[in-house]
Design an enzyme around this catalytic site. Structure first.
Site, PDB file in Angstrom:
ATOM      1  N   CYS A  82     -11.882 -55.592 -18.041  1.00  0.00           N
ATOM      2  CA  CYS A  82     -11.461 -55.870 -19.429  1.00  0.00           C
ATOM      3  C   CYS A  82     -10.343 -56.899 -19.501  1.00  0.00           C
ATOM      4  O   CYS A  82     -10.100 -57.469 -20.565  1.00  0.00           O
ATOM      5  CB  CYS A  82     -10.988 -54.589 -20.103  1.00  0.00           C
ATOM      6  SG  CYS A  82     -12.339 -53.490 -20.443  1.00  0.00           S
TER       7      CYS A  82
HETATM    8  N1  CO8 Z   1     -21.208 -36.749 -29.275  1.00  0.00           N
HETATM    9  C1  CO8 Z   1     -20.651 -35.548 -29.625  1.00  0.00           C
HETATM   10  N2  CO8 Z   1     -19.707 -34.944 -28.894  1.00  0.00           N
HETATM   11  C2  CO8 Z   1     -19.316 -35.547 -27.756  1.00  0.00           C
HETATM   12  C3  CO8 Z   1     -19.836 -36.781 -27.331  1.00  0.00           C
HETATM   13  C4  CO8 Z   1     -20.821 -37.374 -28.143  1.00  0.00           C
HETATM   14  N3  CO8 Z   1     -21.371 -38.556 -27.818  1.00  0.00           N
HETATM   15  N4  CO8 Z   1     -19.246 -37.138 -26.185  1.00  0.00           N
HETATM   16  C5  CO8 Z   1     -18.360 -36.171 -25.878  1.00  0.00           C
HETATM   17  N5  CO8 Z   1     -18.417 -35.189 -26.823  1.00  0.00           N
HETATM   18  C6  CO8 Z   1     -17.638 -33.945 -26.874  1.00  0.00           C
HETATM   19  C7  CO8 Z   1     -17.231 -33.466 -25.491  1.00  0.00           C
HETATM   20  O1  CO8 Z   1     -18.239 -32.674 -24.923  1.00  0.00           O
HETATM   21  C8  CO8 Z   1     -15.979 -32.670 -25.809  1.00  0.00           C
HETATM   22  O2  CO8 Z   1     -16.353 -31.406 -26.265  1.00  0.00           O
HETATM   23  P1  CO8 Z   1     -15.437 -30.092 -25.927  1.00  0.00           P
HETATM   24  O3  CO8 Z   1     -14.121 -30.356 -26.576  1.00  0.00           O
HETATM   25  O4  CO8 Z   1     -16.216 -28.965 -26.528  1.00  0.00           O
HETATM   26  O5  CO8 Z   1     -15.328 -30.070 -24.416  1.00  0.00           O
HETATM   27  C9  CO8 Z   1     -15.361 -33.419 -27.005  1.00  0.00           C
HETATM   28  O6  CO8 Z   1     -16.419 -34.197 -27.570  1.00  0.00           O
HETATM   29  C10 CO8 Z   1     -14.225 -34.337 -26.618  1.00  0.00           C
HETATM   30  O7  CO8 Z   1     -14.656 -35.169 -25.480  1.00  0.00           O
HETATM   31  P2  CO8 Z   1     -13.704 -36.193 -24.796  1.00  0.00           P
HETATM   32  O8  CO8 Z   1     -12.432 -35.522 -24.419  1.00  0.00           O
HETATM   33  O9  CO8 Z   1     -14.453 -36.916 -23.715  1.00  0.00           O
HETATM   34  O10 CO8 Z   1     -13.497 -37.216 -26.024  1.00  0.00           O
HETATM   35  P3  CO8 Z   1     -12.266 -38.137 -26.356  1.00  0.00           P
HETATM   36  O11 CO8 Z   1     -11.669 -37.672 -27.610  1.00  0.00           O
HETATM   37  O12 CO8 Z   1     -11.366 -38.380 -25.190  1.00  0.00           O
HETATM   38  O13 CO8 Z   1     -13.022 -39.531 -26.665  1.00  0.00           O
HETATM   39  C11 CO8 Z   1     -13.464 -41.662 -25.578  1.00  0.00           C
HETATM   40  C12 CO8 Z   1     -13.806 -40.163 -25.676  1.00  0.00           C
HETATM   41  C13 CO8 Z   1     -13.856 -42.318 -26.884  1.00  0.00           C
HETATM   42  C14 CO8 Z   1     -14.251 -42.244 -24.426  1.00  0.00           C
HETATM   43  C15 CO8 Z   1     -11.943 -41.838 -25.346  1.00  0.00           C
HETATM   44  O14 CO8 Z   1     -11.491 -41.003 -24.304  1.00  0.00           O
HETATM   45  C16 CO8 Z   1     -11.558 -43.263 -25.006  1.00  0.00           C
HETATM   46  O15 CO8 Z   1     -11.846 -44.197 -25.714  1.00  0.00           O
HETATM   47  N6  CO8 Z   1     -10.798 -43.429 -23.913  1.00  0.00           N
HETATM   48  C17 CO8 Z   1     -10.319 -44.734 -23.484  1.00  0.00           C
HETATM   49  C18 CO8 Z   1     -11.417 -45.448 -22.865  1.00  0.00           C
HETATM   50  C19 CO8 Z   1     -11.040 -46.832 -22.435  1.00  0.00           C
HETATM   51  O16 CO8 Z   1     -10.196 -47.498 -22.933  1.00  0.00           O
HETATM   52  N7  CO8 Z   1     -11.734 -47.279 -21.463  1.00  0.00           N
HETATM   53  C20 CO8 Z   1     -11.553 -48.593 -21.020  1.00  0.00           C
HETATM   54  C21 CO8 Z   1     -12.762 -48.904 -20.286  1.00  0.00           C
HETATM   55  S1  CO8 Z   1     -13.303 -50.443 -20.597  1.00  0.00           S
HETATM   56  C22 CO8 Z   1     -13.045 -51.490 -19.236  1.00  0.00           C
HETATM   57  O17 CO8 Z   1     -12.114 -51.467 -18.527  1.00  0.00           O
HETATM   58  C23 CO8 Z   1     -14.138 -52.464 -18.948  1.00  0.00           C
HETATM   59  C24 CO8 Z   1     -14.946 -51.996 -17.821  1.00  0.00           C
HETATM   60  C25 CO8 Z   1     -16.077 -52.922 -17.584  1.00  0.00           C
HETATM   61  C26 CO8 Z   1     -17.123 -52.869 -18.658  1.00  0.00           C
HETATM   62  C27 CO8 Z   1     -18.480 -52.876 -18.079  1.00  0.00           C
HETATM   63  C28 CO8 Z   1     -19.565 -52.895 -19.129  1.00  0.00           C
HETATM   64  C29 CO8 Z   1     -20.376 -51.656 -19.249  1.00  0.00           C
END
Ligand code: CO8
Length: 374
Positions: free
Chosen positions: A156
């Protein structure tokens, strides 16, 4: 010393888009088919049923409402959930080159630069569609640029790291002007079968022209006040795809050969590092946080950006101060902060300061302080 400037930016947006509802519907059809097919194993508790995704969750957790993609039909086919991107013959332009050229032309037009004015091309992105010849050399050839080019990958943070390389090249005299392009086809490395991450990424390409102040004759010039880069090793965002995979038979079809992350950990660990980096950089430059008119932040997650901008400014940032584009584009890796800069810099006047900042896998953080010049 404002001797090096950004004099043009460009944006290529793929013509096809997918809303959260469409993406989630395709995913949930895949889940229903999987659970039907494995009903006996699920009933006997031999495997866990897959859980449905939810468009409401996606928007609430990430701020993403839609994404642009190079191919929609393959991603939305529940039996496939992967884009269809046909391989092209060696004689044809590659997909990454094609979108890079489109974004580059806009950036060069804005900067008032022809191919003859540019000495170097850096393709900076999270994924290259082949190891060699470098995509940058193909882009160079397609645009008629003589000189040199290379590909670089800092996930990124590729664009901000590219800006520092470009500035250093111009300052050292190894190039008069450098074209940086960020062709991010993130859908190619996204696991659309993974509920936790299937909604995160989109495809796009951005471009930036960096040159010396004395040659910059375009309508807009943003002086590069300072760049600061930081990398801290972490396995929390990882992709094990690589040329050695074929040496290990167990790697075929393995999901870690696509994007995987510990989203919560990334959120918690990266936000303070980014805010501290920007604050430290401003302090070293004797710039008060309140002097920043814009924060063009990496576009991964809306709450992350709200938290970072609040820590930097000491108050909640307005949408004008910290613009959001991830609602429309999703996470476009290195291109995200450049899209924000490209689309949201009107209203700035001479002397105004802003920060273009990326963060992501590595971990990697890049912050570039910019000042609008006359
Ligand atoms: N639908 C419904 N519920 C869901 C879903 C879904 N799709 N996914 C997860 N849930 C549920 C989980 O099961 C969990 O349920 P429970 O509480 O019962 O256990 C609940 O929702 C909460 O799950 P999470 O804790 O996983 O959810 P978050 O609130 O943390 O949100 C995110 C998830 C959106 C992924 C968030 O953590 C986030 O954005 N984090 C930062 C990510 C980030 O910045 N990453 C950077 C990576 S990008 C990068 O560096 C580039 C890499 C190269 C790219 C390559 C191209 C592919």
């Amino acid at each position: 010393m404002l001797d090096i400037v950004i004099s043009g930016t460009g944006l290529y947006t793929p013509p096809e888009a997918i809303s959260n509802d469409e993406l989630v519907e395709a995913f949930n059809r895949y889940v229903a088919a999987f659970n039907d097919e494995h009903a006996d194993d699920i009933a006997a508790s031999r495997i866990e049923p897959l859980q449905a995704s939810s468009a409401d969750f996606v928007e609430k957790a990430s701020g993403i409402k839609s994404r642009y993609v190079v191919n929609r039909s393959g991603i939305l086919d529940p039996q496939r959930l992967t884009p269809r991107i046909a391989e092209r013959p060696n004689e044809a332009q590659s997909v990454q080159c094609e979108i890079a050229v489109a974004a580059a032309r806009e950036a060069m037009d804005q900067a008032g630069k022809s191919a003859a004015d540019i000495d170097a091309v850096i393709v900076a992105a999270s994924n290259m569609q082949r190891p060699y010849p470098a995509i940058a050399i193909e882009v160079q050839d397609a645009l008629g640029i003589t000189g040199w080019g290379f590909d670089m990958n800092v996930a990124c943070s590729s664009a901000t790291f590219g800006i520092q390389q470009a500035r250093d090249s111009v300052r050292s005299g190894s190039a008069r002007a450098v074209l940086i392009v960020n062709p991010e086809i993130c859908s190619g490395h996204l696991n659309f079968r993974d509920r936790d991450s299937h909604f995160i990424f989109g495809d796009v390409c951005t471009a930036i022209v960096v040159e010396g102040l004395e040659t910059a004759s375009g309508a807009e010039r943003y002086g590069i006040v300072d760049t600061r880069l930081q990398t801290i090793y972490s396995n929390n965002i990882r992709n094990n795809f690589g040329f050695l995979n074929r040496g290990d038979d167990s790697s075929i079809g393995a999901t870690d050969k696509l994007f995987v992350q510990e989203g919560r950990k990334v959120f918690k660990e990266v936000c303070p590092v980014v805010a501290d980096q920007i604050l430290g950089q401003l302090s070293d430059l004797d710039i008060l946080p309140d002097q920043l008119r814009r924060l063009w932040l990496h576009q991964a997650n809306l709450s992350m950006n709200q938290l970072i901008s609040k820590r930097v400014l000491g108050r909640v940032a307005s949408e004008v101060e910290a613009p959001t584009i991830l609602d429309e584009y999703a996470n476009t890796s290195s291109a995200g902060s450049v899209i924000a800069f490209h689309k949201h810099r009107s209203g700035l006047i001479e002397g105004d300061l802003g920060v273009l900042c990326s963060f992501g896998a590595g971990y990697s953080v890049g912050s570039v302080i910019l000042q609008k010049l006359a």
